[in-house]
Design a protein around this motif. Structure first.
Motif, PDB file in Angstrom:
ATOM      1  N   VAL A  89       0.857  -1.184   0.000  1.00  0.00           N
ATOM      2  CA  VAL A  89       0.000   0.000   0.000  1.00  0.00           C
ATOM      3  C   VAL A  89       0.895   1.236   0.000  1.00  0.00           C
ATOM      4  N   VAL A  90       0.535   2.226  -0.839  1.00  0.00           N
ATOM      5  CA  VAL A  90       1.294   3.477  -0.909  1.00  0.00           C
ATOM      6  C   VAL A  90       0.328   4.639  -0.753  1.00  0.00           C
ATOM      7  N   GLN A  91       0.645   5.540   0.171  1.00  0.00           N
ATOM      8  CA  GLN A  91      -0.126   6.777   0.324  1.00  0.00           C
ATOM      9  C   GLN A  91       0.700   7.924  -0.227  1.00  0.00           C
ATOM     10  N   VAL A  92       0.086   8.723  -1.101  1.00  0.00           N
ATOM     11  CA  VAL A  92       0.757   9.874  -1.712  1.00  0.00           C
ATOM     12  C   VAL A  92       0.060  11.133  -1.223  1.00  0.00           C
ATOM     13  N   GLY A  93       0.817  12.012  -0.550  1.00  0.00           N
ATOM     14  CA  GLY A  93       0.213  13.200   0.032  1.00  0.00           C
ATOM     15  C   GLY A  93      -0.541  14.052  -0.965  1.00  0.00           C
ATOM     16  N   GLU A  94       0.023  14.234  -2.158  1.00  0.00           N
ATOM     17  CA  GLU A  94      -0.652  15.066  -3.160  1.00  0.00           C
ATOM     18  C   GLU A  94      -0.099  14.755  -4.544  1.00  0.00           C
ATOM     19  N   MET A  95      -0.993  14.633  -5.518  1.00  0.00           N
ATOM     20  CA  MET A  95      -0.589  14.444  -6.915  1.00  0.00           C
ATOM     21  C   MET A  95      -0.484  15.822  -7.555  1.00  0.00           C
ATOM     22  N   ARG A  96       0.748  16.355  -7.645  1.00  0.00           N
ATOM     23  CA  ARG A  96       0.931  17.749  -8.014  1.00  0.00           C
ATOM     24  C   ARG A  96       1.291  17.975  -9.476  1.00  0.00           C
ATOM     25  N   ASP A  97       1.921  17.001 -10.129  1.00  0.00           N
ATOM     26  CA  ASP A  97       2.453  17.247 -11.468  1.00  0.00           C
ATOM     27  C   ASP A  97       2.397  15.982 -12.308  1.00  0.00           C
ATOM     28  N   LEU A  98       2.749  16.131 -13.578  1.00  0.00           N
ATOM     29  CA  LEU A  98       2.665  15.014 -14.523  1.00  0.00           C
ATOM     30  C   LEU A  98       3.488  13.831 -14.051  1.00  0.00           C
ATOM     31  N   GLU A  99       4.719  14.066 -13.623  1.00  0.00           N
ATOM     32  CA  GLU A  99       5.606  12.972 -13.247  1.00  0.00           C
ATOM     33  C   GLU A  99       5.051  12.187 -12.061  1.00  0.00           C
ATOM     34  N   THR A 100       4.506  12.914 -11.079  1.00  0.00           N
ATOM     35  CA  THR A 100       3.927  12.247  -9.915  1.00  0.00           C
ATOM     36  C   THR A 100       2.683  11.462 -10.295  1.00  0.00           C
ATOM     37  N   ILE A 101       1.815  12.056 -11.104  1.00  0.00           N
ATOM     38  CA  ILE A 101       0.584  11.374 -11.517  1.00  0.00           C
ATOM     39  C   ILE A 101       0.912  10.126 -12.322  1.00  0.00           C
ATOM     40  N   ALA A 102       1.882  10.215 -13.233  1.00  0.00           N
ATOM     41  CA  ALA A 102       2.278   9.054 -14.028  1.00  0.00           C
ATOM     42  C   ALA A 102       2.804   7.933 -13.131  1.00  0.00           C
ATOM     43  N   ALA A 103       3.589   8.295 -12.127  1.00  0.00           N
ATOM     44  CA  ALA A 103       4.135   7.286 -11.216  1.00  0.00           C
ATOM     45  C   ALA A 103       3.035   6.641 -10.385  1.00  0.00           C
ATOM     46  N   VAL A 104       2.043   7.435  -9.963  1.00  0.00           N
ATOM     47  CA  VAL A 104       0.914   6.898  -9.201  1.00  0.00           C
ATOM     48  C   VAL A 104       0.138   5.888 -10.037  1.00  0.00           C
ATOM     49  N   LEU A 105      -0.142   6.222 -11.291  1.00  0.00           N
ATOM     50  CA  LEU A 105      -0.873   5.305 -12.166  1.00  0.00           C
ATOM     51  C   LEU A 105      -0.086   4.020 -12.383  1.00  0.00           C
ATOM     52  N   THR A 106       1.215   4.131 -12.525  1.00  0.00           N
ATOM     53  CA  THR A 106       2.048   2.938 -12.720  1.00  0.00           C
ATOM     54  C   THR A 106       2.007   2.048 -11.483  1.00  0.00           C
ATOM     55  N   LEU A 107       2.112   2.647 -10.296  1.00  0.00           N
ATOM     56  CA  LEU A 107       2.047   1.863  -9.060  1.00  0.00           C
ATOM     57  C   LEU A 107       0.715   1.134  -8.935  1.00  0.00           C
TER      58      LEU A 107
END
Length: 348
Positions: A200-218
């Motif tokens: 399980v991974v909690q991400v404080g905030e999806m702020r930019d393209l790189e972070t959003i792409a990494a979240v979708l991959t996870l």
């Protein structure tokens, strides 16, 4: 911590306030149930706000001078954990300090939808919590992670800026990483998470393209991911994720999101009518086959219609929840009207 700062924080805590704000030209001010309450009568001078900021920044004073703003958190005795932001304005220093209780509230105490408890038991997928600043998104995420921690034996990694609620290891291992001290940024931490064996991974905030792409991959690679976004409703969250990508990638992102999404929760906080404090209202969009198909086809303008007719599946609009709170006498209709984009639906 100097005596004045400690006294101000205690004054906020004694009023059950959520924040301490300070800036030159106004008295130190608490936010209590969403309203601003001055704690002193005399406005602060620039030298006084600089002294408060210097005390708070400590060893990071030079970083504040160079970056012009910093985020961090610290423990305030047995009272609360403090999330602090110090920043320059018109050449002088100001600050916003959020008091975060040590005790993590349960999903039931927050009034979160019952489906939340079921969602955090899923092995993989993406759960988003959206809403304006100060709506309690971080608290809802913390309650979800706490439920996982108490009920599942899994490895949890949180990536936060800064760390707010502190989790103890219970049935799960909970590793908390703070942006700025434990990792350089969200995207880097998310890439590293793939090699850190999380469930399980909690991400404080999806702020930019790189972070959003990494979240979708996870979420796509077999992990349960919980994250927040600043949007005005659940459907807007889908558009926000897709629109951050270049046009040539957006169709693939819609497909990816339609396959990984479990639910989007949108929440707002309103003053309680019956007593002090605030109460949360939630919109719930679950990734049913109909919702997944609309996301895949880019027909986000139709998502709200499915939510309105999806009560049997556990979905509800924000307006339906606001009507419930009005009917139960928990919120004032005028306050509810300010929290929705569709106030005309509150009378239905």
């Amino acid at each position: 911590m100097d005596g004045r700062l400690e006294a101000l924080l205690r004054a906020v805590a004694e009023r059950n306030g959520s924040d301490l704000l300070f800036a030159p030209g106004v008295p130190p001010t608490a936010r209590v149930d969403g309203a601003l309450v001055p704690l002193e009568t005399a406005p602060l001078l620039p030298d006084e706000t600089a002294a408060l900021a210097r005390t708070l920044a400590g060893e990071r004073w030079s970083e504040l001078q160079s970056r012009r703003e910093i985020d961090f958190s610290f423990a305030f005795g047995e009272t609360a954990r403090i999330r602090a932001n110090l920043f320059f304005q018109r050449g002088t220093l100001a600050g916003a300090l959020r008091l975060v209780p040590y005790e993590i509230p349960s999903l039931e105490a927050l009034g979160a939808p019952a489906v939340c408890a079921e969602l955090v038991g899923r092995p993989n997928g993406l759960i988003l919590v959206t809403g304006p600043t100060g709506a309690g998104k971080s608290t809802t995420l913390a309650a979800m992670v706490d439920r996982v921690n108490r009920e599942r034996a899994v490895n949890v990694i949180t990536i936060e800026d800064p760390i707010e609620y502190v989790h103890r290891h219970r049935r799960s291992i909970v590793v908390q990483r703070e942006v700025g001290s434990d990792t350089l940024d969200f995207a880097r931490a998310l890439r590293a998470a793939l090699r850190e064996n999380p469930d399980v991974v909690q991400v404080g905030e999806m702020r930019d393209l790189e972070t959003i792409a990494a979240v979708l991959t996870l979420a796509e690679t077999g992990h349960l991911v919980l994250a927040t976004l600043h949007t005005n409703d659940t459907a807007q969250a889908v558009d926000r994720i897709v629109d951050v990508f270049p046009p040539g990638q957006q169709r693939q992102v819609r497909i990816q999101l339609s396959q990984t999404l479990l639910a989007i929760l949108h929440q707002v906080l309103l003053p309680r009518r019956d007593e002090g404090g605030r109460v949360a209202a939630f919109e719930v969009m679950l990734a049913t086959p109909a919702i997944r198909n609309l996301i895949k086809e880019g027909k986000t303008n139709q998502l709200r219609n499915v939510i309105q007719t999806g009560a049997a599946a556990g979905m509800r609009t924000l307006e339906a929840d606001l009507r419930r709170l009005i009917h139960e006498g928990l919120v004032d209709p005028a306050d509810a009207a300010t929290a929705t984009l569709h106030p005309e639906e509150l009378a239905v």
